[in-house]
Design a protein around this motif. Sequence first.
Motif, PDB file in Angstrom:
ATOM      1  N   SER A 143      -4.870   2.177   4.684  1.00 60.26           N
ATOM      2  CA  SER A 143      -4.771   1.050   5.605  1.00 60.26           C
ATOM      3  C   SER A 143      -3.325   0.589   5.745  1.00 60.26           C
ATOM      4  CB  SER A 143      -5.622  -0.115   5.107  1.00 60.26           C
ATOM      5  OG  SER A 143      -5.381  -1.284   5.874  1.00 60.26           O
ATOM      6  N   SER A 144      -2.931   0.280   6.969  1.00 66.81           N
ATOM      7  CA  SER A 144      -1.569  -0.210   7.204  1.00 66.81           C
ATOM      8  C   SER A 144      -1.362  -1.581   6.569  1.00 66.81           C
ATOM      9  CB  SER A 144      -1.282  -0.279   8.699  1.00 66.81           C
ATOM     10  OG  SER A 144      -2.192  -1.165   9.344  1.00 66.81           O
ATOM     11  N   SER A 145      -2.452  -2.267   6.209  1.00 65.60           N
ATOM     12  CA  SER A 145      -2.344  -3.588   5.583  1.00 65.60           C
ATOM     13  C   SER A 145      -2.322  -3.506   4.057  1.00 65.60           C
ATOM     14  CB  SER A 145      -3.507  -4.484   6.032  1.00 65.60           C
ATOM     15  OG  SER A 145      -4.750  -3.944   5.625  1.00 65.60           O
ATOM     16  N   ALA A 146      -2.384  -2.310   3.504  1.00 62.33           N
ATOM     17  CA  ALA A 146      -2.364  -2.155   2.045  1.00 62.33           C
ATOM     18  C   ALA A 146      -1.021  -2.612   1.482  1.00 62.33           C
ATOM     19  CB  ALA A 146      -2.625  -0.702   1.656  1.00 62.33           C
ATOM     20  N   VAL A 147      -1.074  -3.296   0.343  1.00 64.01           N
ATOM     21  CA  VAL A 147       0.144  -3.754  -0.342  1.00 64.01           C
ATOM     22  C   VAL A 147       0.065  -3.289  -1.791  1.00 64.01           C
ATOM     23  CG1 VAL A 147       1.536  -5.715  -1.070  1.00 64.01           C
ATOM     24  CG2 VAL A 147       0.372  -5.764   1.150  1.00 64.01           C
ATOM     25  N   TYR A 148       1.086  -2.597  -2.234  1.00 62.85           N
ATOM     26  CA  TYR A 148       1.176  -2.096  -3.605  1.00 62.85           C
ATOM     27  C   TYR A 148       2.317  -2.846  -4.284  1.00 62.85           C
ATOM     28  CZ  TYR A 148      -0.751   1.593  -0.644  1.00 62.85           C
ATOM     29  OH  TYR A 148      -1.450   2.285   0.317  1.00 62.85           O
ATOM     30  N   THR A 149       2.010  -3.535  -5.373  1.00 65.22           N
ATOM     31  CA  THR A 149       2.997  -4.363  -6.050  1.00 65.22           C
ATOM     32  C   THR A 149       3.292  -3.792  -7.429  1.00 65.22           C
ATOM     33  OG1 THR A 149       2.221  -6.355  -4.899  1.00 65.22           O
ATOM     34  CG2 THR A 149       3.519  -6.673  -6.912  1.00 65.22           C
ATOM     35  N   VAL A 150       4.556  -3.494  -7.683  1.00 64.78           N
ATOM     36  CA  VAL A 150       5.007  -3.065  -9.011  1.00 64.78           C
ATOM     37  C   VAL A 150       5.921  -4.168  -9.521  1.00 64.78           C
ATOM     38  CG1 VAL A 150       6.247  -1.314 -10.338  1.00 64.78           C
ATOM     39  CG2 VAL A 150       4.844  -0.637  -8.369  1.00 64.78           C
ATOM     40  N   TYR A 151       5.472  -4.881 -10.550  1.00 62.51           N
ATOM     41  CA  TYR A 151       6.206  -6.051 -11.027  1.00 62.51           C
ATOM     42  C   TYR A 151       6.450  -5.917 -12.526  1.00 62.51           C
ATOM     43  CZ  TYR A 151       7.663 -10.914 -11.453  1.00 62.51           C
ATOM     44  OH  TYR A 151       8.382 -12.051 -11.670  1.00 62.51           O
ATOM     45  N   GLY A 152       7.732  -5.871 -12.909  1.00 65.42           N
ATOM     46  CA  GLY A 152       8.056  -5.642 -14.312  1.00 65.42           C
ATOM     47  C   GLY A 152       7.814  -4.190 -14.682  1.00 65.42           C
ATOM     48  N   GLY A 153       8.060  -3.876 -15.953  1.00 65.18           N
ATOM     49  CA  GLY A 153       7.850  -2.510 -16.428  1.00 65.18           C
ATOM     50  C   GLY A 153       9.030  -1.600 -16.150  1.00 65.18           C
ATOM     51  N   GLY A 154       8.825  -0.313 -16.385  1.00 64.86           N
ATOM     52  CA  GLY A 154       9.903   0.632 -16.185  1.00 64.86           C
ATOM     53  C   GLY A 154       9.456   2.054 -16.439  1.00 64.86           C
ATOM     54  N   ALA A 155      10.347   2.991 -16.137  1.00 60.96           N
ATOM     55  CA  ALA A 155      10.044   4.412 -16.321  1.00 60.96           C
ATOM     56  C   ALA A 155      11.330   5.156 -16.641  1.00 60.96           C
ATOM     57  CB  ALA A 155       9.399   4.989 -15.061  1.00 60.96           C
ATOM     58  N   LYS A 156      11.197   6.207 -17.438  1.00 61.07           N
ATOM     59  CA  LYS A 156      12.350   7.050 -17.743  1.00 61.07           C
ATOM     60  C   LYS A 156      11.912   8.494 -17.907  1.00 61.07           C
ATOM     61  CE  LYS A 156      12.055   5.547 -22.594  1.00 61.07           C
ATOM     62  NZ  LYS A 156      12.788   4.866 -23.700  1.00 61.07           N
ATOM     63  N   ASN A 157      12.913   9.367 -17.817  1.00 60.29           N
ATOM     64  CA  ASN A 157      12.699  10.807 -18.017  1.00 60.29           C
ATOM     65  C   ASN A 157      11.749  11.400 -16.989  1.00 60.29           C
ATOM     66  OD1 ASN A 157      14.339  10.582 -20.331  1.00 60.29           O
ATOM     67  ND2 ASN A 157      12.560  10.055 -21.588  1.00 60.29           N
ATOM     68  N   GLY A 158      11.924  11.008 -15.736  1.00 59.70           N
ATOM     69  CA  GLY A 158      11.159  11.619 -14.654  1.00 59.70           C
ATOM     70  C   GLY A 158      12.011  12.654 -13.954  1.00 59.70           C
ATOM     71  N   SER A 159      11.616  13.919 -14.033  1.00 65.23           N
ATOM     72  CA  SER A 159      12.476  14.962 -13.479  1.00 65.23           C
ATOM     73  C   SER A 159      12.544  14.915 -11.961  1.00 65.23           C
ATOM     74  CB  SER A 159      11.987  16.348 -13.927  1.00 65.23           C
ATOM     75  OG  SER A 159      10.676  16.584 -13.454  1.00 65.23           O
ATOM     76  N   ASP A 160      11.581  14.251 -11.326  1.00 65.60           N
ATOM     77  CA  ASP A 160      11.607  14.140  -9.863  1.00 65.60           C
ATOM     78  C   ASP A 160      11.312  12.697  -9.469  1.00 65.60           C
ATOM     79  OD1 ASP A 160      11.812  14.793  -7.214  1.00 65.60           O
ATOM     80  OD2 ASP A 160      10.012  16.012  -7.132  1.00 65.60           O
ATOM     81  N   LYS A 161      10.225  12.472  -8.726  1.00 66.93           N
ATOM     82  CA  LYS A 161       9.923  11.111  -8.285  1.00 66.93           C
ATOM     83  C   LYS A 161       9.372  10.276  -9.428  1.00 66.93           C
ATOM     84  CE  LYS A 161       7.219  13.360  -6.399  1.00 66.93           C
ATOM     85  NZ  LYS A 161       6.780  14.677  -6.881  1.00 66.93           N
ATOM     86  N   VAL A 162       9.553   8.971  -9.318  1.00 65.69           N
ATOM     87  CA  VAL A 162       8.901   8.025 -10.214  1.00 65.69           C
ATOM     88  C   VAL A 162       7.727   7.384  -9.480  1.00 65.69           C
ATOM     89  CG1 VAL A 162       9.176   5.872 -11.503  1.00 65.69           C
ATOM     90  CG2 VAL A 162      10.934   7.643 -11.633  1.00 65.69           C
ATOM     91  N   LEU A 163       7.995   6.721  -8.364  1.00 63.28           N
ATOM     92  CA  LEU A 163       6.949   6.102  -7.559  1.00 63.28           C
ATOM     93  C   LEU A 163       6.805   6.894  -6.265  1.00 63.28           C
ATOM     94  CD1 LEU A 163       7.997   2.370  -8.087  1.00 63.28           C
ATOM     95  CD2 LEU A 163       6.331   3.711  -9.401  1.00 63.28           C
ATOM     96  N   GLN A 164       5.645   7.529  -6.098  1.00 62.96           N
ATOM     97  CA  GLN A 164       5.389   8.409  -4.959  1.00 62.96           C
ATOM     98  C   GLN A 164       4.489   7.695  -3.952  1.00 62.96           C
ATOM     99  OE1 GLN A 164       6.539  11.501  -4.204  1.00 62.96           O
ATOM    100  NE2 GLN A 164       5.323  11.508  -2.330  1.00 62.96           N
ATOM    101  N   PHE A 165       4.997   7.504  -2.744  1.00 58.33           N
ATOM    102  CA  PHE A 165       4.305   6.733  -1.707  1.00 58.33           C
ATOM    103  C   PHE A 165       3.713   7.703  -0.688  1.00 58.33           C
ATOM    104  CE2 PHE A 165       5.021   2.600   0.999  1.00 58.33           C
ATOM    105  CZ  PHE A 165       3.649   2.537   1.228  1.00 58.33           C
ATOM    106  N   ASN A 166       2.443   8.046  -0.869  1.00 59.68           N
ATOM    107  CA  ASN A 166       1.774   8.993   0.029  1.00 59.68           C
ATOM    108  C   ASN A 166       0.970   8.303   1.121  1.00 59.68           C
ATOM    109  OD1 ASN A 166       2.749  11.053  -1.534  1.00 59.68           O
ATOM    110  ND2 ASN A 166       0.790  11.653  -2.405  1.00 59.68           N
ATOM    111  N   GLY A 167       0.517   7.085   0.867  1.00 59.44           N
ATOM    112  CA  GLY A 167      -0.381   6.410   1.785  1.00 59.44           C
ATOM    113  C   GLY A 167       0.336   5.535   2.791  1.00 59.44           C
ATOM    114  N   ALA A 168      -0.441   4.612   3.360  1.00 60.41           N
ATOM    115  CA  ALA A 168       0.086   3.678   4.360  1.00 60.41           C
ATOM    116  C   ALA A 168       0.305   2.313   3.722  1.00 60.41           C
ATOM    117  CB  ALA A 168      -0.908   3.561   5.519  1.00 60.41           C
ATOM    118  N   GLY A 169       1.067   1.454   4.416  1.00 54.91           N
ATOM    119  CA  GLY A 169       1.227   0.081   3.967  1.00 54.91           C
ATOM    120  C   GLY A 169       2.605  -0.240   3.447  1.00 54.91           C
ATOM    121  N   LYS A 170       2.641  -1.171   2.474  1.00 56.50           N
ATOM    122  CA  LYS A 170       3.907  -1.698   1.957  1.00 56.50           C
ATOM    123  C   LYS A 170       3.935  -1.607   0.437  1.00 56.50           C
ATOM    124  CE  LYS A 170       4.605  -6.205   2.230  1.00 56.50           C
ATOM    125  NZ  LYS A 170       4.973  -7.535   2.797  1.00 56.50           N
TER     126      LYS A 170
END
Length: 276
Positions: A143-170
């Motif tokens: 849905s174009s109205s979908a909202v994905y919120t990442v608040y706080g946290g973290g990531a390391k040692n990712g050889s490629d993408k960390v957050l992969q956005f395949n869908g629709a929205g924000k």
Amino acid sequence: MTARAEQRVSHRRKVTKRRAVIAGATALGITGAAIVTTTLLSSAGAAASWPTAKGKQAVSSTIKVSGTYDGGYKQFYGSGALGGDSQEEGQDPVFQLADGAVLKNVIIGTPAADGVHCLGSCTLQNVWWNDVGEDAATFKGKSSSAVYTVYGGGAKNGSDKVLQFNGAGKLVVSKFQVAGSGKLVRSCGNCSTQYKRTIIINDVDVTAPMNSIVGINANYGDTAALRKVRIHGDSGKKIKTCVRFQGNSSGDEPKELGTGPDGTSCRFSSSDLTYQ
């Protein structure tokens, strides 16, 4: 995962004072005691250390979440069918979130498989990846109205993408830290179904080595806004900020069109970035 050729070929493997934290959290609909656990960056802006796990749990089949799942800072890691930590496409996630679900206070250890999948709008609050597998999190809502919120946290040692956005929205990423990875966020460059995607990256810490902060598809109308991004260990400014691609739905490797602010797709100025 469906971001194929580009992902396999191109890129292998501080916060403000409490009042500002509360204001930012309130803007995202996070209130009360939940705010306390997000204050993991120092007021000087330097990235804080990763949290210490309070116990460990092996996960042999995907944990499906609807509603809210609070991991209590336990470390979850894949085993059996989820025991992979490679870049192989099509792995299952450790957590799968239904539309509207919240995952919080979780550490994902090694092996991490394909991390977290969001099937619709979701919130990832204080989720930490010790060693990113295929991807840390993938956002798949249609849905174009979908909202994905990442608040706080973290990531390391990712050889490629960390957050992969395949869908629709924000996708809104705030008070997050990433280190030693390929890209913080990538709008899928060659998914079989493509969408216009909106990305907001605000108040985050990026630590070299990194290839880029965000990659978007200019031809599909994607936009990325960067605000208060602190870049550590990159005095030579080698980390690309916002990379524009010519995306496709055929599975071919996307063509890179340019990098940096352009006022249309990549929306930020030099004052939105600080090098520390």
